[in-house]
Write a protein that holds these residues in place. Structure first.
Motif, short mmCIF file in Angstrom:
data_model
loop_
_atom_site.label_atom_id
_atom_site.label_comp_id
_atom_site.label_asym_id
_atom_site.label_seq_id
_atom_site.Cartn_x
_atom_site.Cartn_y
_atom_site.Cartn_z
N LEU A 170 0.84 -1.16 -0.15
CA LEU A 170 0.00 0.04 0.05
C LEU A 170 0.74 1.20 -0.13
N LYS A 171 2.02 1.19 0.56
CA LYS A 171 2.72 2.07 0.85
C LYS A 171 3.10 3.24 -0.46
N GLY A 172 2.63 4.34 -0.37
CA GLY A 172 3.18 5.26 -1.59
C GLY A 172 2.36 5.20 -2.71
N LYS A 173 1.10 4.34 -2.66
CA LYS A 173 0.12 4.34 -3.78
C LYS A 173 -0.80 5.38 -4.12
N GLY A 174 -0.96 6.09 -3.01
CA GLY A 174 -1.72 7.23 -3.22
C GLY A 174 -3.20 7.11 -2.57
N ILE A 175 -3.10 6.16 -1.57
CA ILE A 175 -4.50 5.81 -0.82
C ILE A 175 -4.67 6.88 0.13
N GLU A 176 -5.73 7.53 0.80
CA GLU A 176 -5.89 8.23 1.55
C GLU A 176 -5.52 7.82 3.01
N LYS A 177 -5.84 6.84 3.40
CA LYS A 177 -5.53 5.98 4.57
C LYS A 177 -5.66 4.60 4.53
N ALA A 178 -4.94 4.15 5.72
CA ALA A 178 -5.16 2.67 5.75
C ALA A 178 -5.47 2.32 7.24
N GLU A 179 -6.56 1.44 7.65
CA GLU A 179 -6.98 1.35 8.87
C GLU A 179 -6.89 -0.29 8.98
N LEU A 180 -6.82 -0.65 10.45
CA LEU A 180 -6.81 -1.87 10.67
C LEU A 180 -7.89 -2.07 11.75
N LEU A 181 -8.75 -3.20 11.47
CA LEU A 181 -9.73 -3.49 12.42
C LEU A 181 -9.61 -4.70 13.06
N PRO A 182 -9.45 -4.80 14.44
CA PRO A 182 -9.33 -6.12 15.04
C PRO A 182 -10.37 -6.93 15.16
N TYR A 183 -10.19 -8.16 15.08
CA TYR A 183 -11.29 -9.16 15.00
C TYR A 183 -12.00 -9.33 16.21
N HIS A 184 -13.33 -9.29 16.13
CA HIS A 184 -14.41 -9.38 17.19
C HIS A 184 -15.21 -10.59 16.81
N ASN A 185 -15.73 -11.06 17.98
CA ASN A 185 -16.86 -12.23 17.70
C ASN A 185 -18.19 -11.71 18.21
#
Ligand code: SF4
Ligand code: SF4
Length: 277
Positions: free
Chosen positions: A228-243
């Motif tokens: 993803l780095k330097g590709k020009g996306i606005e941002k990258a979010e990480l979403l933790p697993y939940h049950n």
């Protein structure tokens, strides 16, 4: 034209900027093993039954005009059940009906920089209805976001590009075999579409669910980050697993597989890394 929707959540803070209304479309073409919205997978209306809530009172059988033999999904049994043991999942809306619900919070969207997010399931599988509701919202000044796994022909994206402010785009892993094993499909088309969307100049927020035993390794997360780095996306979010979707598996009579949630420290570390894409 009608769309099949399984949930509408108003005042959401997790599906894009500001306060949003999130509309969940029924039907998905991935089979993620950790899915927390399994009721959104089938592209038709269905009945959920929670055996653990049922006391066997028999009210549902008494009200059913078809003796439960050829269920028409009329929903009467779900309405009468005193224990919410039955639930009809999926409701059809036309563009005007859905827009009427979305526009109720228009003032709130303006105050918070929010809007509407179309999610699922995979909202892009109902592309003509999606285009119709996106166009209506966009032309009425409502900020729009599309939450997608991206596993559709790029021509589907082309149909809606003018009416989408932001794409929330899932990148689950880079390793193709790992992707196939855990989602049932290759990620080749998904990554190709992402590159084409970037070229089209769209605002893109990439979202990656972090799932124990799937992609919660330094190797896989760094592969995603480096991709993803330097590709020009606005941002990258990480979403933790939940049950939190576990109970829905009971309603659908499906086996539930629990995954491990990543630790808070691990998430903090990688959130910092991903904030630099
Ligand atoms: S009405 Fe509800 S609680 Fe009673 S038998 Fe039917 S599903 Fe069970
Ligand atoms: S949804 Fe309607 S037809 Fe189906 S079992 Fe319930 S009452 Fe009977």
């Amino acid at each position: 034209m009608k769309g099949l929707i399984f949930d509408i959540q108003r005042s959401s803070f997790v599906d894009g900027d500001g306060v949003r209304t999130t509309v969940f479309f029924k039907g998905c073409n991935l089979k993620c093993k950790w899915c927390h919205n399994p009721e959104g997978i089938k592209n038709y209306k269905e009945m959920l039954f929670y055996k653990s809530k049922c006391t066997g009172c028999g009210l549902c059988r008494k009200i059913c005009q078809n003796n439960e033999k050829e269920c028409t999904l009329c929903g009467n049994c779900a309405l009468i059940c005193p224990n919410d043991a039955k639930e009809i999942c999926g409701k059809e809306y036309n563009t005007g009906e859905l827009f009427e619900i979305i526009q109720r919070d228009k003032a709130l969207y303006s105050q918070t920089g929010g809007g509407v997010t179309f999610s699922g399931g995979e909202c892009m599988l109902q592309i003509d209805f999606l285009r119709s509701i996106l166009e209506k919202c966009y032309e009425n000044g409502i900020n729009t976001a599309v939450d997608t796994a991206g596993n559709v022909p790029f021509s589907y994206f082309e149909k809606i590009l003018p009416y989408v402010n932001t794409f929330l785009y899932d990148v689950k892993c880079i390793d193709e075999e790992l992707h196939k094993e855990h989602t049932g499909v290759s990620n080749t088309l998904i990554l190709e579409n992402l590159e084409r969307l970037i070229k089209a100049g769209k605002r893109i927020v990439v979202r990656t669910p972090v799932i124990g035993g799937f992609n919660d390794t330094d190797k896989e997360l760094f592969r995603i980050f480096n991709y993803l780095k330097g590709k020009g996306i606005e941002k990258a979010e990480l979403l933790p697993y939940h049950n939190m979707g576990a109970h829905k598996y009971e309603g659908l009579s499906l086996p539930f597989k629990e995954f491990a949630a990543p630790s808070k420290d691990f998430m903090e570390k990688y959130k910092k890394v991903f904030s630099t894409v």
